[in-house]
Design a protein around this motif. Structure first.
Motif, PDB file in Angstrom:
ATOM      1  N   LYS A 171      26.334   6.390   6.340  1.00 42.65           N
ATOM      2  CA  LYS A 171      25.704   5.681   5.240  1.00 42.65           C
ATOM      3  C   LYS A 171      24.199   5.809   5.395  1.00 42.65           C
ATOM      4  N   ARG A 172      23.494   5.573   4.312  1.00 38.97           N
ATOM      5  CA  ARG A 172      22.056   5.696   4.371  1.00 38.97           C
ATOM      6  C   ARG A 172      21.440   4.548   5.175  1.00 38.97           C
ATOM      7  N   PHE A 173      20.459   4.942   5.993  1.00 39.08           N
ATOM      8  CA  PHE A 173      19.747   3.941   6.789  1.00 39.08           C
ATOM      9  C   PHE A 173      18.302   3.912   6.319  1.00 39.08           C
ATOM     10  N   TYR A 174      17.848   2.771   5.850  1.00 33.52           N
ATOM     11  CA  TYR A 174      16.497   2.652   5.331  1.00 33.52           C
ATOM     12  C   TYR A 174      15.571   2.160   6.451  1.00 33.52           C
ATOM     13  N   ARG A 175      14.594   3.028   6.796  1.00 33.63           N
ATOM     14  CA  ARG A 175      13.638   2.621   7.832  1.00 33.63           C
ATOM     15  C   ARG A 175      12.546   1.787   7.189  1.00 33.63           C
ATOM     16  N   THR A 176      12.576   0.509   7.415  1.00 29.23           N
ATOM     17  CA  THR A 176      11.573  -0.391   6.868  1.00 29.23           C
ATOM     18  C   THR A 176      10.930  -1.144   8.005  1.00 29.23           C
ATOM     19  N   LYS A 177       9.789  -1.768   7.732  1.00 25.36           N
ATOM     20  CA  LYS A 177       9.123  -2.547   8.771  1.00 25.36           C
ATOM     21  C   LYS A 177       9.993  -3.709   9.227  1.00 25.36           C
ATOM     22  N   THR A 178      10.839  -4.232   8.324  1.00 24.46           N
ATOM     23  CA  THR A 178      11.707  -5.331   8.725  1.00 24.46           C
ATOM     24  C   THR A 178      12.847  -4.831   9.596  1.00 24.46           C
ATOM     25  N   ALA A 179      13.107  -3.525   9.596  1.00 23.16           N
ATOM     26  CA  ALA A 179      14.191  -2.986  10.410  1.00 23.16           C
ATOM     27  C   ALA A 179      13.765  -2.742  11.844  1.00 23.16           C
ATOM     28  N   LEU A 180      12.456  -2.763  12.089  1.00 25.28           N
ATOM     29  CA  LEU A 180      11.973  -2.500  13.433  1.00 25.28           C
ATOM     30  C   LEU A 180      12.347  -3.648  14.352  1.00 25.28           C
ATOM     31  N   THR A 181      12.819  -3.305  15.541  1.00 23.25           N
ATOM     32  CA  THR A 181      13.223  -4.331  16.491  1.00 23.25           C
ATOM     33  C   THR A 181      12.434  -4.179  17.779  1.00 23.25           C
ATOM     34  N   VAL A 226       5.250   2.007  19.357  1.00 23.20           N
ATOM     35  CA  VAL A 226       4.359   2.082  18.204  1.00 23.20           C
ATOM     36  C   VAL A 226       5.087   2.728  17.031  1.00 23.20           C
ATOM     37  N   TYR A 227       4.956   2.125  15.862  1.00 26.53           N
ATOM     38  CA  TYR A 227       5.518   2.690  14.637  1.00 26.53           C
ATOM     39  C   TYR A 227       4.660   3.904  14.255  1.00 26.53           C
ATOM     40  N   VAL A 228       5.266   5.086  14.218  1.00 26.50           N
ATOM     41  CA  VAL A 228       4.516   6.335  14.093  1.00 26.50           C
ATOM     42  C   VAL A 228       3.598   6.388  12.873  1.00 26.50           C
ATOM     43  N   PRO A 229       4.035   6.014  11.666  1.00 30.80           N
ATOM     44  CA  PRO A 229       3.109   6.039  10.524  1.00 30.80           C
ATOM     45  C   PRO A 229       1.867   5.178  10.742  1.00 30.80           C
ATOM     46  N   GLN A 230       2.035   4.008  11.375  1.00 34.30           N
ATOM     47  CA  GLN A 230       0.884   3.156  11.657  1.00 34.30           C
ATOM     48  C   GLN A 230      -0.063   3.833  12.647  1.00 34.30           C
ATOM     49  N   LEU A 286      14.302   4.656  14.027  1.00 37.92           N
ATOM     50  CA  LEU A 286      13.299   3.650  13.692  1.00 37.92           C
ATOM     51  C   LEU A 286      11.900   4.236  13.562  1.00 37.92           C
ATOM     52  N   ASN A 287      11.747   5.525  13.893  1.00 32.18           N
ATOM     53  CA  ASN A 287      10.446   6.199  13.819  1.00 32.18           C
ATOM     54  C   ASN A 287       9.429   5.527  14.740  1.00 32.18           C
ATOM     55  N   ILE A 288       9.889   5.259  15.964  1.00 28.15           N
ATOM     56  CA  ILE A 288       9.052   4.580  16.950  1.00 28.15           C
ATOM     57  C   ILE A 288       8.825   5.486  18.150  1.00 28.15           C
ATOM     58  N   LEU A 289       7.574   5.590  18.556  1.00 31.35           N
ATOM     59  CA  LEU A 289       7.203   6.348  19.754  1.00 31.35           C
ATOM     60  C   LEU A 289       6.905   5.359  20.872  1.00 31.35           C
ATOM     61  N   SER A 290       7.399   5.657  22.078  1.00 37.29           N
ATOM     62  CA  SER A 290       7.209   4.767  23.223  1.00 37.29           C
ATOM     63  C   SER A 290       6.374   5.456  24.295  1.00 37.29           C
ATOM     64  N   PHE A 291       5.479   4.688  24.898  1.00 38.58           N
ATOM     65  CA  PHE A 291       4.636   5.223  25.970  1.00 38.58           C
ATOM     66  C   PHE A 291       4.220   4.088  26.891  1.00 38.58           C
ATOM     67  N   ARG A 292       3.680   4.432  28.026  1.00 39.46           N
ATOM     68  CA  ARG A 292       3.094   3.430  28.913  1.00 39.46           C
ATOM     69  C   ARG A 292       1.898   4.032  29.634  1.00 39.46           C
ATOM     70  N   SER A 293       1.033   3.182  30.137  1.00 40.72           N
ATOM     71  CA  SER A 293      -0.151   3.627  30.875  1.00 40.72           C
ATOM     72  C   SER A 293      -0.429   2.667  32.016  1.00 40.72           C
ATOM     73  N   PRO A 294       0.145   2.946  33.189  1.00 42.40           N
ATOM     74  CA  PRO A 294      -0.135   2.090  34.352  1.00 42.40           C
ATOM     75  C   PRO A 294      -1.625   1.989  34.665  1.00 42.40           C
ATOM     76  N   TYR A 295      -2.363   3.068  34.465  1.00 45.79           N
ATOM     77  CA  TYR A 295      -3.799   3.066  34.769  1.00 45.79           C
ATOM     78  C   TYR A 295      -4.566   2.134  33.838  1.00 45.79           C
ATOM     79  N   ILE A 296      -4.392   2.310  32.543  1.00 44.78           N
ATOM     80  CA  ILE A 296      -5.122   1.480  31.587  1.00 44.78           C
ATOM     81  C   ILE A 296      -4.745   0.012  31.745  1.00 44.78           C
ATOM     82  N   SER A 297      -3.466  -0.270  31.938  1.00 43.01           N
ATOM     83  CA  SER A 297      -3.025  -1.653  32.116  1.00 43.01           C
ATOM     84  C   SER A 297      -3.687  -2.280  33.339  1.00 43.01           C
ATOM     85  N   PHE A 298      -3.763  -1.508  34.425  1.00 49.22           N
ATOM     86  CA  PHE A 298      -4.364  -2.014  35.667  1.00 49.22           C
ATOM     87  C   PHE A 298      -5.866  -2.218  35.495  1.00 49.22           C
TER      88      PHE A 298
END
Length: 370
Positions: free
Chosen positions: A17-27, A139-143, A199-211
């Motif tokens: 079925k069609r899945f609509y990627r909306t900001k409300t769908a982001l978890t 992060v939501y990629v379009p944003q 969900l069109n979401i990219l995930s990353f981390r930065s131990p250096y910047i956080s520290f």
């Protein structure tokens, strides 16, 4: 009411079925880029160079020689080791690490994108009262693309370019040197953690910047004679200024990265000058801009060196006018004229040219904060 604007459609093969990627769908805990349109540039002196390659700083970046048969990894304690394709794990001691330092291709390290990611992480930490964590940021990629100044449309090509950008830092590390022991701690800069196509979401981390941000928050606290942190009337810690917000975030779309790095350096010089007239020599500016300085030194011909200097400095003075808030924030500030020959130094005049940025003080516009 929540924003339910349709942003994209795709077919979910499992549910047919069609899945609509909306900001409300982001978890989950989605990290939104700042809406101010400005970059956060570290100005707290102990960490002011944390996003550049100046080796004389307590916190700085360092590039390692890449190996085609291995990828770099860092243990929690800071030890660096290589994971080879044949699954061997090779730990590197301090002497071996020194041999693997390199300045080759450092002009290809995108310090501007790193500053943009730094601003995103700082903004997220501000929302969570600077609670230290090495969390994975989503992060939501379009944003993200819109914040970077590219467009508000997320194509597959743009997504792949973003992933490649994160992966380009695999051989670059953050170095924190303890002033007392002079021992160095090493942290990964950016780790790409995955992309959720649904969900069109990219995930990353930065131990250096956080520290770095966590340490800056602690060391910037003003203290009384007993060494206890001072508090503001609202109960928050009273801290010294740590960041400047003078440079537009969309400066990342500029192709002349050397000129953009110059803008970062000059913005910090102006913010840190206090009641004095901000100034910096052409030679000092060139040396602080490590990728540019390395590129300059690798050019053999004096005419070619002069071409590089002219192109870089002319663009620098243009960007100070078009991609910063200097003219709005500092009353009557005088910026170098891009068409004035004195402001386009040649190799023979680098030691003689001094750039000054006199002004009549700040307006009420906010340019620095935690």
């Amino acid at each position: 009411m929540a924003d339910t604007k349709q942003t994209d459609i795709e077919v979910n093969p499992e549910k047919t079925k069609r899945f609509y990627r909306t900001k409300t769908a982001l978890t989950g805990d989605i990290c939104s880029p700042p809406t101010s349109g400005m970059l956060a540039l570290p100005t707290f002196r102990e960490y002011q160079n944390c996003l550049d390659l100046r080796e004389d700083a307590n916190a700085h970046l360092r590039k390692m020689k890449s190996r085609t048969d291995a990828i770099f990894r860092i243990k929690k304690g800071g030890e660096v080791f290589l994971v080879c394709q044949d699954k061997r794990v090779v730990e590197l001691n301090e002497e071996e690490l020194q041999k693997m330092h390199t300045k080759k291709d450092i002009d290809k390290i995108d310090l501007v994108f790193l500053s943009q990611i730094y601003t995103i992480i700082l903004t997220d930490l501000e929302k969570h009262d600077f609670e230290y964590t090495e969390k994975i940021y989503k992060v939501y990629v379009p944003q993200l693309i819109e914040y970077l100044g590219c467009s508000n449309h997320s194509s597959i090509k743009e997504r792949d370019l973003l992933i490649s950008k994160f992966e380009s830092y695999n051989s670059v590390f953050g170095i924190i040197r303890d002033e007392q022991s002079q021992r160095e701690s090493i942290y990964p800069i950016l780790n790409f953690e995955g992309y959720n196509g649904q969900l069109n979401i990219l995930s990353f981390r930065s131990p250096y910047i956080s520290f770095v941000i966590d340490q800056m928050q602690e060391k910037a606290k003003r203290r009384d004679k007993q060494g206890e942190p001072k508090l503001k009337p609202n109960g928050d810690f009273d801290r010294m200024p740590m960041h400047s917000y003078l440079v537009n975030s969309d400066i990342g779309t500029e192709k002349n990265r050397a000129a953009v790095n110059n803008v970062f350096i000059i913005a910090k010089v102006i913010e840190q000058a206090g009641n004095n007239t901000p100034h910096i020599s052409a030679m000092t500016l060139l040396q602080r801009n490590v990728p540019l300085f390395e590129r300059y030194n690798n050019i053999k011909s004096v005419p070619d060196k002069n071409k590089l200097l002219k192109r870089t400095f002319k663009k620098t003075w243009e960007l100070l006018r078009t991609k910063t808030q200097l003219l709005d924030v500092y009353r009557n500030i005088q910026l170098p004229d891009p068409d004035e020959p004195y402001n386009l130094p040649t190799t023979s005049k680098l030691d003689k040219v001094i750039f000054e940025f006199p002004h009549d003080g700040k307006t009420n516009k906010k340019t620095s904060s935690t």
